[in-house]
Scaffold this motif. Structure first.
Motif, mmCIF file in Angstrom:
data_model
loop_
_atom_site.group_PDB
_atom_site.id
_atom_site.type_symbol
_atom_site.label_atom_id
_atom_site.label_comp_id
_atom_site.label_asym_id
_atom_site.label_seq_id
_atom_site.Cartn_x
_atom_site.Cartn_y
_atom_site.Cartn_z
ATOM 1 N N ASP A 31 -4.280 4.919 4.197
ATOM 2 C CA ASP A 31 -3.830 5.149 2.830
ATOM 3 C C ASP A 31 -2.506 5.896 2.765
ATOM 4 O O ASP A 31 -1.803 5.830 1.756
ATOM 5 C CB ASP A 31 -4.890 5.928 2.049
ATOM 6 N N GLU A 32 -2.155 6.628 3.832
ATOM 7 C CA GLU A 32 -0.876 7.313 3.892
ATOM 8 C C GLU A 32 -0.458 7.459 5.342
ATOM 9 O O GLU A 32 -1.275 7.386 6.249
ATOM 10 C CB GLU A 32 -0.958 8.690 3.215
ATOM 11 N N LYS A 34 0.812 -1.210 0.000
ATOM 12 C CA LYS A 34 0.000 0.000 0.000
ATOM 13 C C LYS A 34 0.847 1.262 0.000
ATOM 14 O O LYS A 34 0.326 2.375 -0.093
ATOM 15 C CB LYS A 34 -0.923 0.014 1.217
ATOM 16 N N ARG A 62 -14.144 -0.395 1.009
ATOM 17 C CA ARG A 62 -13.328 -1.115 1.999
ATOM 18 C C ARG A 62 -14.125 -2.247 2.643
ATOM 19 O O ARG A 62 -13.581 -3.270 3.013
ATOM 20 C CB ARG A 62 -12.820 -0.157 3.074
#
Length: 807
Positions: free
Chosen positions: A473-474, A434, A527
């Motif tokens: 995601d980050e 990811k 998700r």
């Protein structure tokens, strides 16, 4: 109260759509598994048929090899006799008594014969003969200096089918190298017939042999065999076109296995030429005898098809059952939910049982050494698809077991740092996919060995860490362990806190109360599609079974933090517990020590391997990266290397490539160990030159099995029944009184070998004693049996009583 009632009503209204989605996912998965299994079955069936044909051909090879060996021995015996001074004298009056004695001694020969260059001869049956064999092919080849074996022929005088093994008789003169005569040993065809008739591959199969002219040497059809009055017809000229074709290929020295119509039915014919003589052997096998062995795969296909139909039927029945239950009054809602849990528990178990049978059969096929690589690939697809379906069913089964209070914890001793490191490496791979950072913060005082249910704790940690990575995601995901309290004199448990923090999307306060409910998923729909909604529900209830609870804090857009605390007992003998997992505890191996190089950038992984293998007698050398491992390998030349894949400076793939291109260590054995869950990494490591692949965390039994396989080890086990061993020793002592021992010098040599544990040398001595004098046979057999038990004390006790008696 009104708010709770409203929430409950909302949950009930959303249950039908959620349950319908779950049934749709499970039903679709079942169909995908079945379709994949069908195509895999077709490919696997074709590959297995090829393997079965090869197995039938091996039966013909076995018979051919046995005939070749027998003819070779007879040929050596003829050549040996031809080189004796008695035979080379060419004086029949001198050679006759000697050759008659040899006929009686060897038994295999019907007669021996000496012929002069003009073709006149004498043999042990008729003495000097009035006939001449100068026109015989085997005589002409022998007088030309070539040892040869003739086609079988029927003796006119005796009516017996014989084979002539002919060889030249060399000259005593150093001037002339031309043969002074020929020597022949005639043997019956009986032994060859016995070997051919022993070839068998199921009911109604039969074998035959042809000579160089296509005539039957051995055949169950007597009409095709030679007699004194009538020579055998050549199969090259009979009316059966298929037999003509097979006979032509046999005469032309070809080999293979073909399916053709013989005697009105389809049969396989496997044929093979002999090298020692110009003959060939064939085995005729009914088609059913080979193809009936494919019934196992056919049964698997039938089971998968039946399971698909059963699964779809059951899923829709469950859906209809729940729809009816939801129409009942609110007062019986709790009872209906309990009935649903019991139903799911029982139904999941019933579905899981036949699926486990399918997976078990697939694993048995994958472990078969006779299974070709291509066939393993297709059976592996069946196993992977079945495993995925089993995971979905197991989630439902686990939840139902917890609700029904039927799930129990099974703690075991484990090396805690390597256990955690295995989980970390799996999560690091997922995080790297990811593009986020994964941080692991272990304490300096992390316990070495703990007593815990490894399977359930791993399930808890992987669920929490997997969710954190899934919703980030980050930024980063942080996994930290804190030792709150250590064991003391009044308490023997470690008090630990496990925390999982992420910088993900966060959870709104309204949804925090629902994240631990079964089938509840929060966040965006994309998700949610990645799971079943059971993970956190199962995780929390497992932690509660361990005597704790999961706590959560979260802020939208900033991330979430999950933590729980556990009290875990300390385990000091985790190595012994791991080694004693099997029925027989391994305590060492026979022979000199082996050097093993362990290459891994994590000290936890190196430590567990070192602690497991050093007590068994291995020399374990450690390296922290591929570059250091390559330098040590070149210097030490270890017997085997265990290497990780992901390492700094030089990773495992580069290390394997350098090892395979370094001449002095290019053949070293390499076992790849990695936490990677991707089949691509496994195939890539094996294609690069690895001999085997072990998934982290490494299981002791799998590691020892690989070492046994690649180092050809003979394990030494701890004796678990001393009383039984004493009884064996007493029996050996009582029997030894009736045995005849060898000389004191030999006894002392055997004692020395037993003291060193050199059981192979003792076995060789037993064979030598038996060959030297038949009276030593009982004694030799006794020490042979004791040596095969690999018990040094037992064989020393047996030998010591004889050394005392002979003093």
């Amino acid at each position: 109260m009104r708010a709770n009632a409203s929430l409950s009503a909302t949950n009930r209204e959303s249950h039908p759509s959620r349950n319908l989605l779950i049934r749709f996912i499970l039903g679709g998965t079942t169909l995908i598994v079945s379709i994949s299994a069908y195509f895999s079955y077709q490919a696997a069936r074709n590959m297995m048929l090829k393997d079965l044909r090869h197995s039938a051909f091996l039966e013909v090879q076995r018979g051919g090899a046995e005939i070749e060996e027998w003819l070779h021995v007879r040929q050596v015996e003829v050549q040996t006799l031809a080189n004796t001074s008695t035979v080379r004298s060419l004086k029949w009056s001198v050679a006759e008594p000697y050759l008659k004695a040899e006929v009686k001694r060897i038994h295999e020969f019907f007669l021996f014969q000496i012929a002069t260059p003009d073709g006149s001869y004498s043999n042990t049956k008729v003495g000097r003969a009035n006939k001449n064999i100068q026109d015989r092919d085997y005589f002409q080849k022998a007088i030309a200096g070539k040892t040869n074996i003739s086609d079988p022929f029927i003796s006119r005088s005796t009516g017996i089918s014989l084979i002539a093994i002919s060889t030249p008789i060399g000259s005593n003169s150093a001037i002339s190298s031309s043969p002074i005569g020929t020597f022949h040993g005639n043997v019956r065809v009986d032994h060859i017939a016995d070997v051919v008739n022993s070839l068998y591959y199921g009911a109604n199969s039969y074998a035959f042999a042809l000579n160089s002219q296509g005539q039957a040497i051995v055949h169950p059809n007597s009409a095709l065999m030679s007699t004194i009055e009538k020579p055998a017809p050549s199969l090259l000229k009979i009316g059966d076109r298929n037999l003509n074709a097979i006979a032509q290929q046999m005469v032309n020295k070809q080999q293979g296995i073909e399916l053709m119509e013989i005697d009105g039915t389809k049969k396989y014919v496997a044929y093979l030429p002999l090298q020692a003589a110009n003959w060939s052997v064939a085995l005729v096998i009914p088609r059913h005898n080979i193809e009936s062995r494919l019934q196992f795969l056919d049964l698997i296909a039938l089971i998968v098809g039946g399971l698909t139909l059963t699964m779809i039927t059951v899923l829709w029945q469950v859906q209809a059952f729940e729809q009816r239950e939801l129409k009942k009054s609110k007062t019986v809602a709790d009872t209906a939910n309990h009935a649903k849990s019991e139903f799911l528990a029982n139904m999941s178990h019933e579905l899981r049982t036949p699926l486990n049978g399918i997976l078990g059969c697939a694993q048995i096929l994958l472990r078969s050494p006779a299974l070709p690589n291509q066939e393993q690939y297709h059976v592996n697809i069946i196993e992977q698809c079945g495993s995925h379906l089993l995971t979905l069913i197991n989630d439902i089964l686990d939840l139902s077991k917890i609700e029904a209070k039927k799930l129990e914890l099974h703690p075991d001793d484990v090396h805690f740092p390597s256990f955690l490191q295995g989980i970390v490496e799996i999560c690091q791979i997922r995080a790297k996919q990811k593009g986020i950072l994964f941080v692991y913060k272990p304490p300096v005082n992390l316990p070495t060995g703990v007593h815990v249910d490894v399977k359930r704790l791993r399930q808890v940690l992987l669920n929490l860490l997997g969710n954190a990575i899934k919703f980030t995601d980050e930024g980063q995901v942080t996994f930290s362990i804190e030792v709150i309290d250590q064991p003391s004199s009044d308490r023997q448990k470690h008090h630990l806190r496990c925390t999982v923090e992420d910088t993900g999307i966060g959870i709104i306060p309204a949804e925090l109360s629902k994240i631990f409910l079964p089938f509840e998923q929060v966040g965006d729909k994309k998700r949610q599609a990645e799971g079943t909604g059971l993970g956190l529900a199962i995780t929390r209830q497992l932690v509660q079974m361990m005597g704790s609870d999961i706590h959560v804090e979260s802020q939208i857009g900033q991330g979430s933090s999950f933590w729980f605390e556990l009290e875990i007992p300390e385990a000091t003998d985790w190595v012994q517990s791991a080694m004693a997992a099997s029925e027989k505890q391994i305590i060492g191996f026979e022979g000199s020590p082996y050097t093993i190089l362990m290459v891994d950038d994590r000290w936890e992984n190196r430590t567990v391997i070192t602690n497991l293998l050093q007590p068994l007698g291995f020399n374990v050398v450690e390296a922290s990266n591929g570059k250091e491992g390559l330098e040590i390998a070149i210097a030490l030349k270890p017997d085997l290397i265990i290497t990780d894949l992901l390492m700094p400076e030089m990773d495992g793939f580069e290390l394997i490539e350098h090892l395979r291109h370094t001449p002095e260590i290019k053949d070293v054995l390499i076992i790849v160990s990695s936490a990677s869950v991707f089949e691509a990494d496994k195939h890539r490591s094996l294609q690069a030159g690895g001999n085997a692949f072990l998934t982290k965390p490494i299981h002791v039994d799998e590691l020892l099995d690989q070492l046994e396989k690649y180092l050809n080890l003979v394990w030494i086990y701890k004796q678990s029944q001393p009383d039984g061993e004493k009884a064996k020793e007493a029996t050996a002592n009582s029997q030894s009184a009736q045995l005849t021992p060898p000389s004191p010098q030999v006894l002392q040599e055997l004692v020395t070998l037993a003291s060193k544990g050199n059981f192979n040398a003792i076995l060789k001595w037993a064979d030598q004693l038996e060959e030297t004098d038949i009276t030593f046979a009982p004694f030799a057999n006794e020490i042979r049996q004791l040596a095969r038990q690999f018990d040094e004390d037992l064989i020393l006790n047996f030998l010591t009583q004889y050394t005392i008696e002979t003093v």
